[in-house]
Design an enzyme around this catalytic site. Structure first.
Site, PDB file in Angstrom:
ATOM      1  N   GLU A   1       0.856  -1.192   0.000  1.00  0.00           N
ATOM      2  CA  GLU A   1       0.000   0.000   0.000  1.00  0.00           C
ATOM      3  C   GLU A   1       0.887   1.234   0.000  1.00  0.00           C
ATOM      4  O   GLU A   1       1.939   1.237   0.643  1.00  0.00           O
ATOM      5  CB  GLU A   1      -0.867  -0.033   1.269  1.00  0.00           C
ATOM      6  CG  GLU A   1      -1.918   1.039   1.346  1.00  0.00           C
ATOM      7  CD  GLU A   1      -2.774   0.905   2.623  1.00  0.00           C
ATOM      8  OE1 GLU A   1      -3.125  -0.227   3.025  1.00  0.00           O
ATOM      9  OE2 GLU A   1      -3.057   1.957   3.224  1.00  0.00           O
TER      10      GLU A   1
ATOM     11  N   ASP B   1       0.404   5.366   0.618  1.00  0.00           N
ATOM     12  CA  ASP B   1      -0.629   6.277   1.117  1.00  0.00           C
ATOM     13  C   ASP B   1      -0.248   7.743   1.085  1.00  0.00           C
ATOM     14  O   ASP B   1       0.848   8.109   1.510  1.00  0.00           O
ATOM     15  CB  ASP B   1      -0.905   5.995   2.609  1.00  0.00           C
ATOM     16  CG  ASP B   1      -1.517   4.643   2.856  1.00  0.00           C
ATOM     17  OD1 ASP B   1      -2.202   4.128   1.976  1.00  0.00           O
ATOM     18  OD2 ASP B   1      -1.303   4.116   3.964  1.00  0.00           O
TER      19      ASP B   1
ATOM     20  N   GLU C   1      -2.445  10.778   2.897  1.00  0.00           N
ATOM     21  CA  GLU C   1      -3.674  11.046   3.653  1.00  0.00           C
ATOM     22  C   GLU C   1      -3.611  12.472   4.179  1.00  0.00           C
ATOM     23  O   GLU C   1      -2.590  12.885   4.726  1.00  0.00           O
ATOM     24  CB  GLU C   1      -3.798  10.077   4.829  1.00  0.00           C
ATOM     25  CG  GLU C   1      -3.854   8.625   4.389  1.00  0.00           C
ATOM     26  CD  GLU C   1      -4.185   7.676   5.535  1.00  0.00           C
ATOM     27  OE1 GLU C   1      -5.086   6.856   5.364  1.00  0.00           O
ATOM     28  OE2 GLU C   1      -3.532   7.769   6.595  1.00  0.00           O
TER      29      GLU C   1
ATOM     30  N   THR D   1       2.092  10.368   4.977  1.00  0.00           N
ATOM     31  CA  THR D   1       2.436   9.381   3.947  1.00  0.00           C
ATOM     32  C   THR D   1       2.904   8.093   4.616  1.00  0.00           C
ATOM     33  O   THR D   1       3.433   8.116   5.729  1.00  0.00           O
ATOM     34  CB  THR D   1       3.565   9.889   3.023  1.00  0.00           C
ATOM     35  OG1 THR D   1       4.769  10.049   3.786  1.00  0.00           O
ATOM     36  CG2 THR D   1       3.211  11.213   2.373  1.00  0.00           C
ATOM     37  N   ASN D   2       2.692   6.981   3.922  1.00  0.00           N
ATOM     38  CA  ASN D   2       3.130   5.701   4.479  1.00  0.00           C
ATOM     39  C   ASN D   2       3.336   4.713   3.333  1.00  0.00           C
ATOM     40  O   ASN D   2       2.758   4.876   2.248  1.00  0.00           O
ATOM     41  CB  ASN D   2       2.075   5.167   5.465  1.00  0.00           C
ATOM     42  CG  ASN D   2       2.651   4.188   6.484  1.00  0.00           C
ATOM     43  OD1 ASN D   2       3.814   3.791   6.416  1.00  0.00           O
ATOM     44  ND2 ASN D   2       1.814   3.786   7.434  1.00  0.00           N
TER      45      ASN D   2
ATOM     46  N   GLU E   1       5.897   6.042   8.422  1.00  0.00           N
ATOM     47  CA  GLU E   1       5.229   7.314   8.235  1.00  0.00           C
ATOM     48  C   GLU E   1       6.200   8.481   8.092  1.00  0.00           C
ATOM     49  O   GLU E   1       7.170   8.576   8.829  1.00  0.00           O
ATOM     50  CB  GLU E   1       4.315   7.622   9.427  1.00  0.00           C
ATOM     51  CG  GLU E   1       3.262   6.573   9.717  1.00  0.00           C
ATOM     52  CD  GLU E   1       3.729   5.468  10.652  1.00  0.00           C
ATOM     53  OE1 GLU E   1       4.934   5.415  10.972  1.00  0.00           O
ATOM     54  OE2 GLU E   1       2.880   4.652  11.066  1.00  0.00           O
TER      55      GLU E   1
ATOM     56  N   TRP F   1      -8.357   9.755  15.989  1.00  0.00           N
ATOM     57  CA  TRP F   1      -6.897   9.955  16.017  1.00  0.00           C
ATOM     58  C   TRP F   1      -6.383  11.090  15.153  1.00  0.00           C
ATOM     59  O   TRP F   1      -5.284  11.570  15.361  1.00  0.00           O
ATOM     60  CB  TRP F   1      -6.181   8.661  15.601  1.00  0.00           C
ATOM     61  CG  TRP F   1      -6.562   8.190  14.222  1.00  0.00           C
ATOM     62  CD1 TRP F   1      -7.612   7.362  13.912  1.00  0.00           C
ATOM     63  CD2 TRP F   1      -5.957   8.548  12.978  1.00  0.00           C
ATOM     64  NE1 TRP F   1      -7.680   7.178  12.548  1.00  0.00           N
ATOM     65  CE2 TRP F   1      -6.679   7.888  11.953  1.00  0.00           C
ATOM     66  CE3 TRP F   1      -4.871   9.359  12.622  1.00  0.00           C
ATOM     67  CZ2 TRP F   1      -6.363   8.030  10.595  1.00  0.00           C
ATOM     68  CZ3 TRP F   1      -4.549   9.490  11.265  1.00  0.00           C
ATOM     69  CH2 TRP F   1      -5.290   8.827  10.273  1.00  0.00           C
TER      70      TRP F   1
ATOM     71  N   GLY G   1      -3.983  14.584  17.531  1.00  0.00           N
ATOM     72  CA  GLY G   1      -3.933  13.336  18.272  1.00  0.00           C
ATOM     73  C   GLY G   1      -5.291  12.829  18.738  1.00  0.00           C
ATOM     74  O   GLY G   1      -5.371  12.005  19.645  1.00  0.00           O
TER      75      GLY G   1
ATOM     76  N   ARG H   1      10.781   5.048  19.180  1.00  0.00           N
ATOM     77  CA  ARG H   1       9.768   4.108  18.747  1.00  0.00           C
ATOM     78  C   ARG H   1      10.349   2.733  18.404  1.00  0.00           C
ATOM     79  O   ARG H   1       9.657   1.722  18.467  1.00  0.00           O
ATOM     80  CB  ARG H   1       9.109   4.712  17.514  1.00  0.00           C
ATOM     81  CG  ARG H   1       7.977   3.932  16.984  1.00  0.00           C
ATOM     82  CD  ARG H   1       7.354   4.750  15.882  1.00  0.00           C
ATOM     83  NE  ARG H   1       6.505   3.916  15.074  1.00  0.00           N
ATOM     84  CZ  ARG H   1       6.014   4.299  13.909  1.00  0.00           C
ATOM     85  NH1 ARG H   1       6.297   5.488  13.430  1.00  0.00           N
ATOM     86  NH2 ARG H   1       5.236   3.499  13.233  1.00  0.00           N
TER      87      ARG H   1
HETATM   88  C1  LIG Z   1      -3.411  20.980  13.531  1.00  0.00           C
HETATM   89  O1  LIG Z   1      -2.966  22.164  14.097  1.00  0.00           O
HETATM   90  C2  LIG Z   1      -2.124  21.997  15.215  1.00  0.00           C
HETATM   91  C3  LIG Z   1      -1.849  23.367  15.800  1.00  0.00           C
HETATM   92  O2  LIG Z   1      -1.334  24.239  14.818  1.00  0.00           O
HETATM   93  C4  LIG Z   1      -0.869  21.274  14.781  1.00  0.00           C
HETATM   94  O3  LIG Z   1      -0.044  21.027  15.905  1.00  0.00           O
HETATM   95  C5  LIG Z   1      -1.239  19.946  14.138  1.00  0.00           C
HETATM   96  O4  LIG Z   1      -0.075  19.323  13.630  1.00  0.00           O
HETATM   97  C6  LIG Z   1      -2.200  20.203  13.001  1.00  0.00           C
HETATM   98  N1  LIG Z   1      -2.595  18.994  12.291  1.00  0.00           N
HETATM   99  C7  LIG Z   1      -3.285  17.980  12.812  1.00  0.00           C
HETATM  100  C8  LIG Z   1      -3.646  16.892  11.880  1.00  0.00           C
HETATM  101  O5  LIG Z   1      -3.626  17.912  13.979  1.00  0.00           O
END
Ligand SMILES: *[C@@H]1O[C@H](CO)[C@@H](O)[C@H](O)[C@H]1NC(C)=O
Ligand SMILES: *[C@@H]1O[C@H](CO)[C@@H](O)[C@H](O)[C@H]1NC(C)=O
Length: 285
Positions: A102, A104, A106, A120-121, A131, A198, A202, A272
């Site tokens: 695969e 990716d 995303e 990317t992965n 990643e 996720w 996060g 990791r």
């Molecule tokens: C969303 O914005 C925050 C703050 O700028 C950033 O740390 C983060 O990497 C951005 N992207 C995602 C997918 O959370």
């Protein structure tokens, strides 16, 4: 018979270089069939993939390929795209998950005004965990930009508007046989789905369903299957030093983008891999 075969070959080679105007000739909706629509925009059509509380949506190319360059113009969900993920990736069909390859790209959405992450992965034989993530140098929800995957026997190159952002190379036996997808024909897939467990910061920032439906737009899909050099039967037989591969990677541009825009690199994530050590491809370049 031979003449006929030659005619068939040359016409299929011509047909292979698709300057696809009409997306629906080349792809089909694979899921979420109530959530998409086509916008007719003159000489190119645009597919809007939708996402609401009940479903996201996705498409799949009608053809599968072994080594090709894929380009797609994509415009992402604007404003508050937190929790949403739009994708553009390569995947084989009918291969058990534990053996599948695969590739990716995303796009992880974010709150209004915060940057998208391009994730990317590369999976080989069912194993991913390779990643690299990037922030883009433009707002990808404002306009269409071209996202590309070049997959040849030597590299997988990810590009944004023609600039390489990542190159995953095939070390082959010379480098202790690093993992590389070499035999599964893959389809091009795209989707828009909810990944708020996720995806954004996060998983702390959830999808705001009052903004739904969300749409990501895809158009101008182009495929250029790998073309072997004269006298070479197929791309897998190209010698590793073939100019045909190297001229496709602008290493200086790659290093510039990685220095400025890369926000995560698994090869730099020593913590990791404390147990097993860094993956082979991280240490043999
Ligand atoms: C969303 O914005 C925050 C703050 O700028 C950033 O740390 C983060 O990497 C951005 N992207 C995602 C997918 O959370
Ligand atoms: C995005 O936000 C801008 C300004 O806040 C607004 O004008 C625009 O309509 C919004 N777009 C969508 C698709 O909601």
């Amino acid at each position: 018979m031979l003449a006929l075969l030659l005619v068939m070959m040359s016409s299929s080679m011509l047909a292979a270089r698709t300057a696809a105007a009409m997306l629906y000739d080349d792809i089909e909706i694979s899921w979420g069939s109530d959530s998409f629509f086509y916008m007719d925009g003159g000489d190119v059509d645009t597919l809007a993939l939708g996402l609401d509380r009940t479903s996201g949506s996705g498409f799949s190319s009608k053809q599968a390929y072994l080594y090709a360059r894929f380009d797609m113009d994509i415009k992402l969900v604007p404003n508050n795209s937190a929790g949403t993920v739009a994708t553009f990736y390569l995947m084989p069909d009918d291969v058990p998950w534990e053996y599948h390859d695969e590739v990716d790209m995303e796009f992880l959405g974010n709150s209004t005004g915060e940057p998208y992450t391009l994730h990317t992965n590369v999976y080989v034989n069912g194993a991913g965990s390779r990643e690299q993530q990037f922030q883009l140098w433009f707002d990808p929800a404002q306009d269409f930009h071209t996202y590309s995957i070049e997959w040849n026997p030597k590299y997988i190159i990810f590009l944004v508007d023609g600039t390489p952002i990542r190159a995953y190379s095939n070390g082959g036996a010379a480098r202790g046989g690093t993992a590389f997808p070499t035999w599964q024909r893959m389809r091009v897939e795209g989707s828009l789905w909810n990944a708020d467990e996720w995806a954004t910061q996060g998983g702390r920032v959830k999808t705001d369903w009052t903004q739904a439906p969300f749409y990501a737009y895809y158009r101008n899909f182009r495929v250029t299957p790998c073309a072997p050099s004269p006298g070479v039967a197929w791309c897998g037989d190209e010698p590793p030093e073939s100019a045909w591969f190297d001229q496709r990677l602008d290493a200086a541009a790659l290093h510039r983008v990685q220095a400025a825009n890369m926000i995560y690199d698994y090869c730099a994530d020593q913590k990791r891999f404390l147990d097993k050590g860094l993956p082979k491809e991280c240490t043999t370049d």
